[in-house]
Write a protein that holds these residues in place. Structure first.
Motif, short mmCIF file in Angstrom:
data_model
loop_
_atom_site.label_atom_id
_atom_site.label_comp_id
_atom_site.label_asym_id
_atom_site.label_seq_id
_atom_site.Cartn_x
_atom_site.Cartn_y
_atom_site.Cartn_z
N TYR A 34 53.98 45.27 25.95
CA TYR A 34 53.05 44.22 25.53
C TYR A 34 53.82 43.17 24.73
O TYR A 34 54.28 43.44 23.62
CB TYR A 34 51.91 44.82 24.71
N ALA A 49 52.43 34.07 35.61
CA ALA A 49 51.12 34.43 36.14
C ALA A 49 51.11 35.91 36.49
O ALA A 49 52.16 36.52 36.72
CB ALA A 49 50.80 33.59 37.38
N ARG A 50 49.93 36.47 36.53
CA ARG A 50 49.78 37.88 36.87
C ARG A 50 50.33 38.15 38.26
O ARG A 50 50.06 37.41 39.20
CB ARG A 50 48.31 38.28 36.78
N GLY A 51 51.12 39.21 38.38
CA GLY A 51 51.72 39.56 39.65
C GLY A 51 53.09 38.94 39.89
O GLY A 51 53.75 39.26 40.88
N GLN A 52 53.52 38.09 38.97
CA GLN A 52 54.83 37.43 39.12
C GLN A 52 55.95 38.33 38.62
O GLN A 52 55.80 39.05 37.63
CB GLN A 52 54.82 36.11 38.34
N VAL A 203 55.01 40.96 35.84
CA VAL A 203 53.94 40.54 34.93
C VAL A 203 52.66 41.21 35.41
O VAL A 203 52.07 40.78 36.41
CB VAL A 203 53.81 39.02 34.90
N TYR A 204 52.25 42.26 34.74
CA TYR A 204 51.10 43.04 35.19
C TYR A 204 49.78 42.36 34.85
O TYR A 204 48.81 42.49 35.59
CB TYR A 204 51.15 44.44 34.57
N ASP A 205 49.77 41.64 33.73
CA ASP A 205 48.53 40.96 33.34
C ASP A 205 48.84 39.93 32.27
O ASP A 205 49.83 40.05 31.54
CB ASP A 205 47.50 41.97 32.82
N THR A 206 47.99 38.90 32.18
CA THR A 206 48.04 37.93 31.08
C THR A 206 46.71 38.01 30.35
O THR A 206 45.64 38.05 30.98
CB THR A 206 48.27 36.50 31.61
N VAL A 221 51.14 38.77 27.13
CA VAL A 221 51.58 39.16 28.47
C VAL A 221 51.85 40.66 28.48
O VAL A 221 52.47 41.19 27.56
CB VAL A 221 52.85 38.39 28.89
N ARG A 222 51.35 41.33 29.53
CA ARG A 222 51.63 42.76 29.71
C ARG A 222 52.61 42.89 30.87
O ARG A 222 52.31 42.48 31.99
CB ARG A 222 50.34 43.53 29.98
#
Length: 314
Positions: A34, A49-52, A203-206, A221-222
């Motif tokens: 985290y 971005a998420r998934g990047q 990047v699993y999640d923002t 950012v996770r």
């Protein structure tokens, strides 16, 4: 713990099927990182971005930093001022100030010479009876004062050419060190307004959007670095004794083009029941031990957290 209990129940159901002796049901788990800033502020830039997938040292997000930038400039000016004062103490007075004192010294010497001659004349006049004793005393006093003034200005010239006293120099050096430390603190706080990835990863999640206020220490950012992906499975009491960290295995999953090699990294020394039962010699076969294995970083992206897999021991 709820996830583990759910998987234990799934493993119990799966155990009813016929599996090879070296194959165990398991799942993929991720140890998320985290990313947060130690300073609060408004989120002005979300760079990912998420998934990047990002590389190490890539910028993740940036917080508003006008106040911290002003504090750095203030600390820089204070450090420069303290350094200038230290340099001024080390060099003594300015040449112009020394010249003024030297000019005063020349005037004082001229005055002392004039009063010395006047004293000689008055002493001669007093011996001849031409002046009173009081006038001679006044002349002698004025001549002595003039000589004292000369000595005073000579000492001032010497002092003006000396650097500051040792105690003053130490005190000013302490001021310089304190100003430098304050600058370092201000620069650190400014640097905290930009957060970069420590390692490459997904990047699993923002958790925030641009424009929102982010409290200090709140994750924005996770991330999931490849080294933090692991496979968790459970083996019965009869098989755990043959397992140890470093043993190789193959991870199979639905949709995987090929098995993913992994290495056992942890074998639990605490047994668990699946499902919970009262322990007895008749139920020893219900004991299982948790085992964790990690794939190589280059193979980790092939697995996803929560994905059911099969661990095949080698």
């Amino acid at each position: 713990m709820r996830m583990r209990a759910a998987w234990l129940a799934i493993l119990l159901v799966a155990g009813c099927a016929k599996e090879p002796a070296n194959t165990y049901q398991g799942y993929v788990e991720g140890e998320f990182v985290y990313m947060a800033s130690s300073q609060p502020g408004q989120l002005v830039k979300l760079a990912v971005a998420r998934g990047q997938t990002v590389s190490a040292n890539a910028l993740l997000f940036e917080l508003e930093s006008a106040n911290e930038a002003d504090a750095v400039r203030q600390a820089q000016q204070q450090l420069q001022a303290a350094q200038a004062q230290r340099a001024d103490l080390a060099t003594g007075r300015r040449p112009q100030e020394v010249n003024v004192t030297q000019a005063q010294l020349q005037q004082a010497r001229a005055e002392a010479e004039r009063l010395g001659l006047q004293r000689q004349r008055d002493e001669a006049q007093y011996r001849a009876g031409g002046i009173a004793r009081a006038q001679l005393d006044d002349t002698r006093t004025a001549a002595s004062a003039a000589q004292a003034r000369v000595r005073e200005l000579e000492a001032q010239v010497q002092v003006a050419r000396l650097p500051g006293r040792e105690q003053q120099m130490r005190a000013q050096q302490a001021q310089v060190d304190a100003a430098r430390a304050a600058l370092g603190q201000a620069q650190w706080k400014l640097a905290q307004k930009q957060v970069h990835a420590l390692d490459a990863g997904l990047v699993y999640d923002t958790l925030y959007r641009s424009g929102e206020w982010v409290p200090a220490g709140s994750p924005v950012v996770r991330m999931l670095p490849p080294a933090n992906v692991k496979v968790r499975f459970f083996v019965p009491e009869t098989a755990v004794g043959a397992l140890a960290p470093g043993r190789k295995l193959q991870v199979r999953c639905d949709g995987c083009a090929a098995a993913v090699p992994a290495t056992i990294s942890f074998v639990s020394n605490q047994s668990e029941y699946t499902p919970p039962v009262i322990y007895s010699n008749a139920t020893r076969s219900k004991l299982v031990f948790m085992v964790e294995a990690r794939p190589a970083p280059e193979d980790a992206p092939k697995l996803r957290p929560g994905q059911p897999v099969e661990a095949v021991l080698q």
